[in-house]
Structures are given as structure tokens and as C-alpha cells.
Scaffold this motif. Structure first.
Motif, PDB file in Angstrom:
ATOM      1  N   GLN A 113       0.840  -1.207   0.000  1.00 31.03           N
ATOM      2  CA  GLN A 113       0.000   0.000   0.000  1.00 31.03           C
ATOM      3  C   GLN A 113       0.876   1.259   0.000  1.00 31.03           C
ATOM      4  O   GLN A 113       0.580   2.235  -0.701  1.00 31.03           O
ATOM      5  CB  GLN A 113      -0.930   0.013   1.218  1.00 31.03           C
ATOM      6  CG  GLN A 113      -1.918  -1.150   1.260  1.00 31.03           C
ATOM      7  CD  GLN A 113      -1.404  -2.339   2.065  1.00 31.03           C
ATOM      8  OE1 GLN A 113      -0.191  -2.524   2.201  1.00 31.03           O
ATOM      9  NE2 GLN A 113      -2.310  -3.125   2.618  1.00 31.03           N
ATOM     10  N   ARG A 114       1.946   1.211   0.758  1.00 29.26           N
ATOM     11  CA  ARG A 114       2.884   2.335   0.755  1.00 29.26           C
ATOM     12  C   ARG A 114       3.496   2.512  -0.631  1.00 29.26           C
ATOM     13  O   ARG A 114       3.697   3.641  -1.091  1.00 29.26           O
ATOM     14  CB  ARG A 114       3.978   2.100   1.794  1.00 29.26           C
ATOM     15  CG  ARG A 114       4.943   3.249   1.940  1.00 29.26           C
ATOM     16  CD  ARG A 114       5.962   2.981   3.049  1.00 29.26           C
ATOM     17  NE  ARG A 114       6.743   4.171   3.345  1.00 29.26           N
ATOM     18  CZ  ARG A 114       7.600   4.269   4.357  1.00 29.26           C
ATOM     19  NH1 ARG A 114       7.791   3.236   5.175  1.00 29.26           N
ATOM     20  NH2 ARG A 114       8.272   5.386   4.563  1.00 29.26           N
ATOM     21  N   ARG A 157       1.089   4.441  -2.805  1.00 28.82           N
ATOM     22  CA  ARG A 157       1.080   5.871  -2.486  1.00 28.82           C
ATOM     23  C   ARG A 157       2.340   6.554  -3.010  1.00 28.82           C
ATOM     24  O   ARG A 157       2.305   7.704  -3.474  1.00 28.82           O
ATOM     25  CB  ARG A 157       0.935   6.061  -0.977  1.00 28.82           C
ATOM     26  CG  ARG A 157      -0.413   5.586  -0.420  1.00 28.82           C
ATOM     27  CD  ARG A 157      -0.612   6.025   1.015  1.00 28.82           C
ATOM     28  NE  ARG A 157       0.323   5.383   1.925  1.00 28.82           N
ATOM     29  CZ  ARG A 157       0.108   4.231   2.545  1.00 28.82           C
ATOM     30  NH1 ARG A 157      -1.027   3.561   2.344  1.00 28.82           N
ATOM     31  NH2 ARG A 157       1.002   3.720   3.381  1.00 28.82           N
ATOM     32  N   ALA A 171       1.892   7.171  -6.673  1.00 27.62           N
ATOM     33  CA  ALA A 171       1.035   8.334  -6.899  1.00 27.62           C
ATOM     34  C   ALA A 171       1.829   9.630  -6.733  1.00 27.62           C
ATOM     35  O   ALA A 171       1.640  10.592  -7.501  1.00 27.62           O
ATOM     36  CB  ALA A 171      -0.152   8.303  -5.950  1.00 27.62           C
ATOM     37  N   ARG A 172       2.706   9.669  -5.742  1.00 22.06           N
ATOM     38  CA  ARG A 172       3.548  10.852  -5.553  1.00 22.06           C
ATOM     39  C   ARG A 172       4.508  11.029  -6.734  1.00 22.06           C
ATOM     40  O   ARG A 172       4.698  12.159  -7.236  1.00 22.06           O
ATOM     41  CB  ARG A 172       4.321  10.706  -4.236  1.00 22.06           C
ATOM     42  CG  ARG A 172       5.455  11.721  -4.048  1.00 22.06           C
ATOM     43  CD  ARG A 172       4.941  13.154  -4.039  1.00 22.06           C
ATOM     44  NE  ARG A 172       6.046  14.107  -4.034  1.00 22.06           N
ATOM     45  CZ  ARG A 172       6.629  14.574  -5.138  1.00 22.06           C
ATOM     46  NH1 ARG A 172       6.199  14.175  -6.347  1.00 22.06           N
ATOM     47  NH2 ARG A 172       7.621  15.450  -5.054  1.00 22.06           N
ATOM     48  N   LEU A 176      -6.214   5.712  -6.557  1.00 19.93           N
ATOM     49  CA  LEU A 176      -5.182   6.742  -6.674  1.00 19.93           C
ATOM     50  C   LEU A 176      -4.990   7.203  -8.120  1.00 19.93           C
ATOM     51  O   LEU A 176      -4.154   8.069  -8.391  1.00 19.93           O
ATOM     52  CB  LEU A 176      -3.850   6.226  -6.113  1.00 19.93           C
ATOM     53  CG  LEU A 176      -3.802   5.972  -4.596  1.00 19.93           C
ATOM     54  CD1 LEU A 176      -2.525   5.225  -4.221  1.00 19.93           C
ATOM     55  CD2 LEU A 176      -3.900   7.285  -3.833  1.00 19.93           C
ATOM     56  N   ASP A 196       8.745   9.184   2.833  1.00 20.98           N
ATOM     57  CA  ASP A 196       8.226   8.969   1.477  1.00 20.98           C
ATOM     58  C   ASP A 196       8.630  10.076   0.515  1.00 20.98           C
ATOM     59  O   ASP A 196       8.927   9.805  -0.657  1.00 20.98           O
ATOM     60  CB  ASP A 196       6.701   8.846   1.511  1.00 20.98           C
ATOM     61  CG  ASP A 196       6.239   7.528   2.111  1.00 20.98           C
ATOM     62  OD1 ASP A 196       7.104   6.683   2.424  1.00 20.98           O
ATOM     63  OD2 ASP A 196       5.026   7.332   2.263  1.00 20.98           O
TER      64      ASP A 196
END
Length: 343
Positions: A188-189, A192, A195-196, A225, A297
Motif C-alpha cells: 500500500q505504501r 502511495r 502516486a507521488r 489513486l 516517502d
């Protein structure tokens, strides 16, 4: 001499690769066989390597006892704690070597897993730990200090080169993830993070090689996302080596690790690795020199964007990583350490 390698898994990943590597390294010297709950993927991968596979319906005392009665091994080599526990229940007077491949969260405090592993620890003639942190992290490690040693993973570089040569395709992934989609790996990380990265690199292209119990959840997160056009779920791949070699970076977002085989493969192939600073990865990489280690992140995204954009920097990281790899990937020392446990 006959050695029975016992694994609890139905997958083919890090510990499974290690078991096969040990089996092949002693071929012609010691008769070794591989035993785990039945799996088509495992059967396929072992057949390709000419490793004898003994499937069980499930990991249980009755099934493992049946295999032991039929095979009559001189020694049992159990990989990871659950396999060690069942092997301790079933081995009788047969010597047991326990091999712990990670530093799992549920092995660090008082839990059914840590208590259950006490049986394997007391029964084993020797315990191999994949890193110092995996030994230190086990709640009752001091009880077994005299029969324990740390043995970092290695890879078969000839096999890696051969598998790379077997794939004539060319891949254009910016980043590749190779591993199971499980809580340990925190996919999941990873979503994300993708997406960044897309904010600065709209044409981002990411390969996800592997499957696991979180697959559907992670795919749903990917869509929410709006990165489904950027992230490619490729499932299990029997030979992802050329994909790794062609990618600009390898990513690991794990909560914990042992000595990840995929990271060793990337270091050998010249693909820079960016990872969370999990215990095993801290032994492999020096932040900013041979790869990147960060638990932030945004910093991870910036490190990756630099790798994507700067071929000279990729080459700098790859050169330093290969130097570290050459220093630690000693096949003769690894084989001797295993042999010393057996005899």
C-alpha cells in the motif's frame, strides 16, 4: 547422506530460492530434497532446476511425519520458524538445522510464534539467522546464542546471467518491485509512492512482479489513486531477471527484511535499489553511495526521481553496489558454513 529441506510456503520467493540454491550447491555430494505444501508454482520452479519435490497436502504433523518415514533423511534443514516448529515435532532423533530468513514483527515480543519456536530452538543442533538483526530480534535469542550463527544470503551469479540471456525482450520500466504482496512488504505504501512520483513524472511506468493475499486490495488502491495506467501488475514471473536489469531502479517498501534475494540480484545486475531502512537492507546499502535508504516517502520520491533522470548517477550507484556485492557474495564461504552445520 540425505537432507530433507522443509518449507511451510506454497510460493517461490526468498527462502525458497535459498533452499534451492543450497540443494544445487551440494549436488553430487549430498542427496537433498525439497518438501513443502503442494504448489504448482513451486513444482514448476523446482522442475526447471532439477530439484526433487516432495509435496504435502498441508503442513501438519501427520503429513510431515509421512514424508520423514518415506524418505528416512539423515538430517532435516527447516526454513523459517513455522517449518522449524513442525520439524521439531516430527524429527525424533534425526538432527535438525533451523534456518530463520527474516526478522518478523511477530517474533520480537511475547507471542505464540516466539513461544512455539522455542521447541525448534531447543531441538536444533544449529540455528542459522539471515542477519544479526534477525537473531537479536527474536525474543528468546539469548537462550540459543551458543548454537547460532549469522549467514547472509548469496546468489548464484552464473544462474542470474543465464536467466538474463534467456530473455530477448527489452523492457522500459522506470521502477520494478519484485516480491510478495503481503503485510511485510507494505505494498500500500508502494502505491502511495507511485502516486507521488506521478505528480512529477506523469509517464511513470512501474512493474509489480509477484502476487499475494493483498493483491486485490492493492489493485483497488491503485485505481483509487488513479495510477492504474502507470502501474503494471505482472503476477508471478518465473524469470524476471531481464526486467530487473532493464529497469532504472528497484523499490522495496518493506516493514522488515532478512537479506532480500531480489536486492542482491539488482546489485549484481546494476539496477540501483531504493528501500526503507529495514534491518537486512541496512547491511547491504550505504545511503547515497550504493543505493538509497529512507523511511520518509518524500525523500524516497526525490531519490527515485533523480535516479530516473540521471544516467550518470545510476551508473555511480550501480558501481558502488556491485563493489559491495562482490565483497559479500562468497559462494565458497557460504557452502562451508552450511557444511559445518551438517557435520
Amino acid at each position: 547422506m540425505k537432507v530433507l529441506h522443509v518449507l511451510n510456503s506454497r510460493i517461490y520467493s526468498g527462502a525458497e530460492k535459498v533452499a534451492c540454491q543450497i540443494i544445487k550447491s551440494f549436488r553430487g555430494e549430498i542427496d537433498m530434497v525439497y518438501c513443502s505444501p503442494e504448489s504448482e508454482i513451486v513444482a514448476q520452479m523446482l522442475a526447471e532446476q532439477n530439484v526433487t519435490y516432495l509435496p504435502m497436502k498441508t503442513m501438519s504433523v501427520s503429513e510431515l511425519s509421512r514424508i520423514i518415514r518415506e524418505q528416512k533423511p539423515d538430517l532435516i534443514h527447516a526454513h523459517d520458524m513455522r517449518a522449524g516448529f513442525f520439524s521439531a515435532l516430527c524429527c525424533g532423533k534425526i538432527p535438525l538445522v533451523s534456518h530463520v530468513h527474516n526478522n518478523a514483527y511477530d517474533a520480537r515480543g511475547l507471542s505464540p510464534k516466539t513461544v512455539g519456536y522455542l521447541l525448534a530452538g531447543f531441538k536444533a543442533k544449529h540455528i542459522l539467522w539471515v542477519s544479526q538483526s534477525s537473531f537479536d530480534g527474536y525474543a528468546f535469542h539469548k537462550l540459543f546464542a551458543k548454537k547460532s550463527s549469522v549467514l547472509y544470503n548469496i546468489i548464484d551469479t552464473q544462474q542470474i546471467s543465464d536467466k538474463k540471456a534467456q530473455d530477448a525482450n527489452t523492457y522500459d520500466y522506470d521502477m520494478i518491485y519484485v516480491g510478495r504482496l503481503t503485510f511485510q512488504k507494505d505494498p500500500q505504501r508502494l502505491m502511495r509512492l507511485c502516486a507521488r512520483l506521478k505528480q512529477d513524472k506523469p509517464d511513470l511506468k512501474v512493474a509489480i512482479v509477484g502476487t499475494g493475499e493483498l493483491l486485490e486490495e492493492v489493485q483497488a488502491l491503485c485505481e483509487s489513486l488513479n495510477i492504474q495506467e502507470n502501474v503494471h501488475f505482472l503476477g508471478f514471473q518465473s524469470n524476471p531477471i531481464k526486467m530487473v536489469a532493464d529497469s532504472k531502479a528497484m523499490i522495496l517498501t518493506s516493514r522488515w527484511e532478512g537479506t532480500p534475494m531480489c536486492a542482491l540480484e539488482a546489485m549484481y545486475l546494476g539496477t540501483p535499489v531504493v528501500s526503507t531502512p529495514s534491518d537486512g537492507m541496512q547491511d547491504l546499502l550505504e545511503d547515497g553511495l550504493s543505493g538509497y535508504l529512507t523511511d520518509d516517502d518524500e525523500q524516497m520520491a526525490q531519490d527515485l526521481l533523480r535516479i530516473f533522470a540521471d544516467p550518470a548517477h545510476r551508473a555511480f550507484l550501480a558501481e558502488n553496489a556491485r563493489r559491495k556485492f562482490d565483497a559479500i557474495n562468497d559462494a565458497d564461504a557460504y557452502k562451508k558454513a552450511i557444511s559445518d552445520c551438517y557435520f
